[in-house]
Write a protein that holds these residues in place. Sequence first.
Motif, PDB file in Angstrom:
ATOM      1  N   PRO A 138       5.740   5.901 -41.936  1.00  0.00           N
ATOM      2  CA  PRO A 138       7.048   5.889 -41.259  1.00  0.00           C
ATOM      3  C   PRO A 138       7.610   4.480 -41.088  1.00  0.00           C
ATOM      4  O   PRO A 138       6.854   3.499 -40.995  1.00  0.00           O
ATOM      5  N   ILE A 139       8.924   4.399 -41.019  1.00  0.00           N
ATOM      6  CA  ILE A 139       9.626   3.111 -41.022  1.00  0.00           C
ATOM      7  C   ILE A 139       9.121   2.179 -39.917  1.00  0.00           C
ATOM      8  O   ILE A 139       8.924   0.985 -40.146  1.00  0.00           O
TER       9      ILE A 139
ATOM     10  N   THR B 200      13.632   2.399 -45.119  1.00  0.00           N
ATOM     11  CA  THR B 200      14.038   1.019 -45.113  1.00  0.00           C
ATOM     12  C   THR B 200      12.859   0.156 -44.675  1.00  0.00           C
ATOM     13  O   THR B 200      11.878   0.670 -44.151  1.00  0.00           O
ATOM     14  N   ILE B 201      12.969  -1.168 -44.879  1.00  0.00           N
ATOM     15  CA  ILE B 201      11.876  -2.058 -44.513  1.00  0.00           C
ATOM     16  C   ILE B 201      11.548  -1.958 -43.028  1.00  0.00           C
ATOM     17  O   ILE B 201      10.385  -1.970 -42.617  1.00  0.00           O
ATOM     18  N   SER B 202      12.580  -1.828 -42.197  1.00  0.00           N
ATOM     19  CA  SER B 202      12.388  -1.750 -40.748  1.00  0.00           C
ATOM     20  C   SER B 202      13.649  -1.188 -40.110  1.00  0.00           C
ATOM     21  O   SER B 202      14.727  -1.238 -40.707  1.00  0.00           O
ATOM     22  N   TYR B 203      13.510  -0.665 -38.894  1.00  0.00           N
ATOM     23  CA  TYR B 203      14.691  -0.331 -38.101  1.00  0.00           C
ATOM     24  C   TYR B 203      15.323  -1.586 -37.508  1.00  0.00           C
ATOM     25  O   TYR B 203      16.444  -1.542 -37.007  1.00  0.00           O
TER      26      TYR B 203
ATOM     27  N   PHE C 166      25.421  14.853 -33.781  1.00  0.00           N
ATOM     28  CA  PHE C 166      24.080  15.180 -34.269  1.00  0.00           C
ATOM     29  C   PHE C 166      23.326  13.884 -34.529  1.00  0.00           C
ATOM     30  O   PHE C 166      23.858  12.957 -35.137  1.00  0.00           O
ATOM     31  N   VAL C 167      22.086  13.815 -34.053  1.00  0.00           N
ATOM     32  CA  VAL C 167      21.216  12.663 -34.308  1.00  0.00           C
ATOM     33  C   VAL C 167      19.921  13.183 -34.907  1.00  0.00           C
ATOM     34  O   VAL C 167      19.283  14.082 -34.350  1.00  0.00           O
ATOM     35  N   ARG C 168      19.522  12.606 -36.015  1.00  0.00           N
ATOM     36  CA  ARG C 168      18.301  13.046 -36.680  1.00  0.00           C
ATOM     37  C   ARG C 168      17.084  12.360 -36.067  1.00  0.00           C
ATOM     38  O   ARG C 168      17.092  11.142 -35.865  1.00  0.00           O
ATOM     39  N   ASN C 169      16.057  13.141 -35.781  1.00  0.00           N
ATOM     40  CA  ASN C 169      14.798  12.605 -35.267  1.00  0.00           C
ATOM     41  C   ASN C 169      13.817  12.486 -36.423  1.00  0.00           C
ATOM     42  O   ASN C 169      13.505  13.472 -37.096  1.00  0.00           O
ATOM     43  N   VAL C 170      13.351  11.263 -36.675  1.00  0.00           N
ATOM     44  CA  VAL C 170      12.447  11.008 -37.799  1.00  0.00           C
ATOM     45  C   VAL C 170      11.174  10.362 -37.263  1.00  0.00           C
ATOM     46  O   VAL C 170      11.191   9.212 -36.819  1.00  0.00           O
ATOM     47  N   HIS C 171      10.081  11.103 -37.261  1.00  0.00           N
ATOM     48  CA  HIS C 171       8.797  10.602 -36.754  1.00  0.00           C
ATOM     49  C   HIS C 171       8.951  10.035 -35.342  1.00  0.00           C
ATOM     50  O   HIS C 171       8.408   8.972 -35.023  1.00  0.00           O
ATOM     51  N   GLY C 172       9.719  10.748 -34.519  1.00  0.00           N
ATOM     52  CA  GLY C 172       9.883  10.340 -33.130  1.00  0.00           C
ATOM     53  C   GLY C 172      10.949   9.281 -32.894  1.00  0.00           C
ATOM     54  O   GLY C 172      11.141   8.844 -31.756  1.00  0.00           O
ATOM     55  N   ILE C 173      11.665   8.851 -33.935  1.00  0.00           N
ATOM     56  CA  ILE C 173      12.698   7.834 -33.815  1.00  0.00           C
ATOM     57  C   ILE C 173      14.064   8.454 -34.072  1.00  0.00           C
ATOM     58  O   ILE C 173      14.234   9.226 -35.024  1.00  0.00           O
ATOM     59  N   SER C 174      15.034   8.140 -33.246  1.00  0.00           N
ATOM     60  CA  SER C 174      16.399   8.621 -33.440  1.00  0.00           C
ATOM     61  C   SER C 174      17.094   7.782 -34.504  1.00  0.00           C
ATOM     62  O   SER C 174      17.202   6.561 -34.369  1.00  0.00           O
ATOM     63  N   ASP C 175      17.544   8.435 -35.561  1.00  0.00           N
ATOM     64  CA  ASP C 175      18.238   7.766 -36.658  1.00  0.00           C
ATOM     65  C   ASP C 175      19.627   8.393 -36.778  1.00  0.00           C
ATOM     66  O   ASP C 175      19.771   9.525 -37.231  1.00  0.00           O
ATOM     67  N   VAL C 176      20.638   7.643 -36.357  1.00  0.00           N
ATOM     68  CA  VAL C 176      21.991   8.187 -36.301  1.00  0.00           C
ATOM     69  C   VAL C 176      22.640   8.181 -37.680  1.00  0.00           C
ATOM     70  O   VAL C 176      22.296   7.389 -38.555  1.00  0.00           O
ATOM     71  N   GLY C 177      23.592   9.075 -37.856  1.00  0.00           N
ATOM     72  CA  GLY C 177      24.477   9.032 -39.009  1.00  0.00           C
ATOM     73  C   GLY C 177      25.688   8.182 -38.679  1.00  0.00           C
ATOM     74  O   GLY C 177      25.839   7.686 -37.551  1.00  0.00           O
TER      75      GLY C 177
END
Length: 279
Positions: A26-27, A50-53, A140-151
């Motif tokens: 995961p990122i 991506t390399i990092s958030y 809507f906000v996508r949850n990716v491995h416990g992290i919120s990743d917005v559109g």
Amino acid sequence: DIPNGYTDYKEMLKSNKFDIVSICTPIQTHFDIIKECIKNGVKVIFCEKTISYSLEESKEIVELCDKHNVIIAVNYIFRWDNLIQEIKGLLDSNAIGNIYSLVGYGATALHTSTSHLIDLLLYFSGSDIEYVVGDIQKDFVRNVHGISDVGGTGMIKFKSNSIGFIKGTSSSPMKYMFELDILGENGRIRLYNNGSSYDLYKFSSSENSSGSKYEHLDLVYSKHNTTPNERMIDAILSLIEGIETGKQPVSNIKTAIESIEVIESIKLSSMNGNIIKFQ
């Protein structure tokens, strides 16, 4: 017949001398793993996007790579796609003239889906960024491995005077979309079918409904990637070339950080209501 398996990547790195390490985690874990790889003498890394958030973490990785002479390829896999390379060749050969606009249509969210589209837009533009304006998705906000990743949606003004538009929103990551429309002074290239087909248009003075004095866009040809190349193999071959020659892969740490800068600029612009200017 792999002799050893590990549950601790630090132990794995200390116990082996690797030519290439692939980071598929995961990122939010990339930063620490990359640092540990460099600490243990790894010189070539293939990392998921991506390399990092964090833009700050990404810049620190760039500094570490420069200091220790480490090559990092980032898995923006479309850059190794033969169809994408064909489109890049058309743009570089001025097939549609100066680029006026690049419009990308993707799905939520910015780091985990839309970043592929942002990376291609930057790749095709062939220009540095002047400023970014954006707005994040709020319904809507996508949850990716416990992290919120917005559109989000964004506009990129390039120093070449071309304009990029990004749509990275959807009500579900399963409602997938990946299209790019490039308009130039002499024609248009449209990438569709999730990046597996493109159309080339050129302005023509042939008879059309607009009247005899007007040129219009004629479809020159369509290309469908019926024989796609093995993109991952080509990516790894480029890393092997990097080991032998020091050459950077087409998707590397410095090209990949530009996508993060765009993503963070979209978020910052949305929060402050400002244009985010680049150096």
